[in-house]
Motif scaffolding. Sequence first.
Motif, PDB file in Angstrom:
ATOM      1  N   UNK B  10       0.878  -1.193   0.000  1.00 25.91           N
ATOM      2  CA  UNK B  10       0.000   0.000   0.000  1.00 25.91           C
ATOM      3  C   UNK B  10       0.904   1.229   0.000  1.00 25.91           C
ATOM      4  N   UNK B  11       1.764   1.298  -0.995  1.00 26.01           N
ATOM      5  CA  UNK B  11       2.743   2.397  -1.057  1.00 26.01           C
ATOM      6  C   UNK B  11       3.062   2.652  -2.515  1.00 26.01           C
ATOM      7  N   UNK B  12       3.346   3.860  -2.855  1.00 23.41           N
ATOM      8  CA  UNK B  12       3.730   4.181  -4.235  1.00 23.41           C
ATOM      9  C   UNK B  12       4.986   5.028  -4.228  1.00 23.41           C
ATOM     10  N   UNK B  13       5.881   4.811  -5.173  1.00 30.07           N
ATOM     11  CA  UNK B  13       7.085   5.654  -5.237  1.00 30.07           C
ATOM     12  C   UNK B  13       6.727   7.098  -5.581  1.00 30.07           C
ATOM     13  N   UNK B  14       7.610   7.993  -5.176  1.00 28.27           N
ATOM     14  CA  UNK B  14       7.400   9.423  -5.444  1.00 28.27           C
ATOM     15  C   UNK B  14       8.060   9.768  -6.777  1.00 28.27           C
ATOM     16  N   UNK B  27      14.691   0.237  -2.315  1.00 27.85           N
ATOM     17  CA  UNK B  27      14.825   0.623  -0.912  1.00 27.85           C
ATOM     18  C   UNK B  27      13.588   0.217  -0.109  1.00 27.85           C
ATOM     19  N   UNK B  28      12.431   0.388  -0.720  1.00 30.49           N
ATOM     20  CA  UNK B  28      11.178   0.010  -0.044  1.00 30.49           C
ATOM     21  C   UNK B  28      11.183  -1.473   0.301  1.00 30.49           C
ATOM     22  N   UNK B  29      11.571  -2.297  -0.675  1.00 30.22           N
ATOM     23  CA  UNK B  29      11.559  -3.751  -0.424  1.00 30.22           C
ATOM     24  C   UNK B  29      12.631  -4.127   0.602  1.00 30.22           C
ATOM     25  N   UNK B  30      13.831  -3.514   0.468  1.00 28.78           N
ATOM     26  CA  UNK B  30      14.885  -3.766   1.462  1.00 28.78           C
ATOM     27  C   UNK B  30      14.386  -3.441   2.867  1.00 28.78           C
ATOM     28  N   UNK B  31      13.729  -2.313   3.004  1.00 29.74           N
ATOM     29  CA  UNK B  31      13.234  -1.903   4.325  1.00 29.74           C
ATOM     30  C   UNK B  31      12.233  -2.914   4.874  1.00 29.74           C
ATOM     31  N   UNK B  32      11.324  -3.334   4.000  1.00 24.59           N
ATOM     32  CA  UNK B  32      10.288  -4.281   4.431  1.00 24.59           C
ATOM     33  C   UNK B  32      10.925  -5.577   4.920  1.00 24.59           C
ATOM     34  N   UNK B  54       2.619  -0.533  -7.628  1.00 19.49           N
ATOM     35  CA  UNK B  54       3.522   0.607  -7.480  1.00 19.49           C
ATOM     36  C   UNK B  54       3.168   1.749  -8.446  1.00 19.49           C
ATOM     37  N   UNK B  55       2.301   1.452  -9.402  1.00 20.36           N
ATOM     38  CA  UNK B  55       1.956   2.460 -10.399  1.00 20.36           C
ATOM     39  C   UNK B  55       3.106   2.814 -11.322  1.00 20.36           C
TER      40      UNK B  55
END
Lengths: 483, 483
Positions: B10-14, B27-32, B54-55
Amino acid sequence: MKRVRPIQIAWKPDKKSSTPVYRQIVQYICDKVANGEWTIGSRLPPQRALAESFGVNRSTISTAIDELTSYGIISGKSGAGTQIVSNTWSLMLPTKPSWKKLISSGYLQENNRRMQQINRLEFAPDIIRLGTGELDPRLFPQKMWTEVLQKMSVEITSLGYAEPLGILTLREAIVEHMKQFGINVSTKNVLVTSGALQALQLISSCMLEEGSTVFTEAPTYLKSLQMFQSAGLNLNGISMDQDGMEYWKIAKQLQKSESSILYTIPTNQNPTGITMSNARRQELMNFCIKNRLPIIEDGAYQELCFDGESALPLKAIDDNGMVMYLGSASKTLAPGLRIGWVIASEPVIQRLGDAKMQMDYGASSLSQLVFAEFLQSGKYKEYLIGLKKILKKRRDNALKTLEKYFQDIATWDVPIGGFYIWLTFNDDVEVDDLFERALDKGILLNTGDIYDFKHNRSLRLSFAYLTCEEFTAAMRTIRNGLY
Amino acid sequence: MKRVRPIQIAWKPDKKSSTPVYRQIVQYICDKVANGEWTIGSRLPPQRALAESFGVNRSTISTAIDELTSYGIISGKSGAGTQIVSNTWSLMLPTKPSWKKLISSGYLQENNRRMQQINRLEFAPDIIRLGTGELDPRLFPQKMWTEVLQKMSVEITSLGYAEPLGILTLREAIVEHMKQFGINVSTKNVLVTSGALQALQLISSCMLEEGSTVFTEAPTYLKSLQMFQSAGLNLNGISMDQDGMEYWKIAKQLQKSESSILYTIPTNQNPTGITMSNARRQELMNFCIKNRLPIIEDGAYQELCFDGESALPLKAIDDNGMVMYLGSASKTLAPGLRIGWVIASEPVIQRLGDAKMQMDYGASSLSQLVFAEFLQSGKYKEYLIGLKKILKKRRDNALKTLEKYFQDIATWDVPIGGFYIWLTFNDDVEVDDLFERALDKGILLNTGDIYDFKHNRSLRLSFAYLTCEEFTAAMRTIRNGLY
């Protein structure tokens, strides 16, 4: 002859500054030399005159002069007075001490001094080394060595740059070798290093962020860990019981915000000789998985278990790639080969390998080929069998000696392998004092303080360097000197 | 079986961020994975579904997946979909790239890519290496080697930890050896290293401050200089004429406020083959003394002068300790020995030696003893005489070949020794294009760009790796392919 301007001083140190006065003087003179005001060949005024100019006493000047001399900036040739002999490189010395960031606590700095003393004394002639971290050189497998080198003398037909991860033949031999310890990997998981110490260097410099915490057994082998400290990492010692590290004590100290790793010598630990039990190993692994705490497993003494079955390395029960395993030929065969290896996941090995290529283009190909031949020919295996028999005999004799002379005043555990027995005195023995008295008798002790995060009353004894007779005689001398 | 929670996104890159979208996803996946939300064994949704969540488009997802796979964090087993196989160590990879700080200018980063390509291709079978920095392995002194190793096979009776500065026998032999080059020092001025590259590593990490400037010839051997860059130093290339570095151009760029050093290969420079004239050497020394600019003199090719008298090293005319000299056995005898040495003032050597002990406990004792025997027995000297004859013959042939095939389209200088000829094409030859065309014919070229601070039309040719016949044939092929 070039004319040298006489040195004029119109400056005084600030006695209210927090910088010691002698350091201010050192810095002042360095600056004058660095900016060219005081040229090479200039003569310093006599110490008496200097003391007057600076408004300090003679002993302060003397301390400053000693420091400048040790930097090679000035030199006091007899008769000629003290002269600036500065060289540009020496001038860099005082300004860049960061490479040698010492252990932050003052207590550990003291340890470091004792360690340096021991390192120096180890090269003294006829000294009896009761706690040294080296195998008895008389156990060197001379006949095998001759055979291997004879073979290399004709088989090696050139010695070019080696592959980044290390010579393939050696990596293959290491892969085979590690199978007996339950570690099943491919050559892409192996990086050959110049000893296990270099592996720590590589990990510190390219895997760990400054400010990270390294959890480690207390006591442990702090000398290797200086590496971590140079890289700006904090050490945190965790106590042990007979089953090994009391890992649950880490939990309280784990801060989610900062990154941490765990460094452990689970088998025949240096300096305590403790081998982590199998149950503890599994618990530790679960704890680390749960807390995402990566593990560096130092296997330097893994191959030297002579009682019962050898404990399986953590790496052997590592399904998640938590563990980076360090192996070494230094404690088993010969430190002078400078051969160690890292076992880890492929991308990690790739990165460490890249860093290694940037640092020294890899370990000596000659050393690599010699060790590969030891492994592949079966000589290493055969040698280890014999070595472990001797070490077992020496350990048994050491235990008997301790029971005879030290039962009333100290305690110790029985190691299942490795080099060391960790002897802890009762309250009435001061180990620092003992160190000096033993030294008077020509015996060098490794006092426990240099391995610990706090003061203790222990000695690291090694049964690997001396024969049974030598060990017993030295321990008897120690005992007799005590009262 | 352990239950694995399905992955929810439930997140989308900026898309407006300066960080590329695929990096944000990595980075998002690494963090998760790092914070434990996505556990090991979890399966990622198919790429199509990820792209939707991710759109972003499929190719962005694909790039991110590739990067995560290369870190070892996810793995796409066929049939099983993409799974988190994360290991904790791999997770550290994306966050600590600082060890490999690349050359700051984008242009030089490109060079680096070409260099990596060349490094890989050097291990390709049957490739003809026209510009490689290695001696022809067929020139390895097999008979001498056999004799030396036979001797070592019985003379070495153990291989313990060596003295911090290197084995005394070797340092004594090096002191003797250096006398012929006008360098008169004691064993306390010599530190044995694992190749000259490690010497640069030691100097960078314990003598030079971050932000310092390294002045160096342009072009030069940038690969070694990556070391400086990893230590946060800035490179500044200074052009050369036929007498060597145009040092006067440094003056404008010397800022009094920041510290600087000079790195030079004055004899048989890599890659140009230029040897600095004696007059220029003296001028450079005077300039450096005046400006208090310390010098690192790389003597890797010093011992390979075969025309006339060899040029004296800068170290031989260094009365002020300005010069740190680096020697090496890698270009003359065998890179696989990993033996180099530093000559400098005693306090500097002491500090470098301390740092070396912290890094890897010294170079391989076996390599040290072998090279000491080569030096002491006179074998090395004898070998060098023969080697220089062969290199001279090969150089003469190379020059003849160039005159025959390249006179109309290129220029070059005549080197008095070493390995290299620096060939510069006239305007109508594009070297990048030539590289590809040569590769099609199985010939590997070292294009000049990888040694320079700006684009050029040059090639580094080596006459040391190929026989006369091989060199001529390869150059003829290159010439024929040009039109």
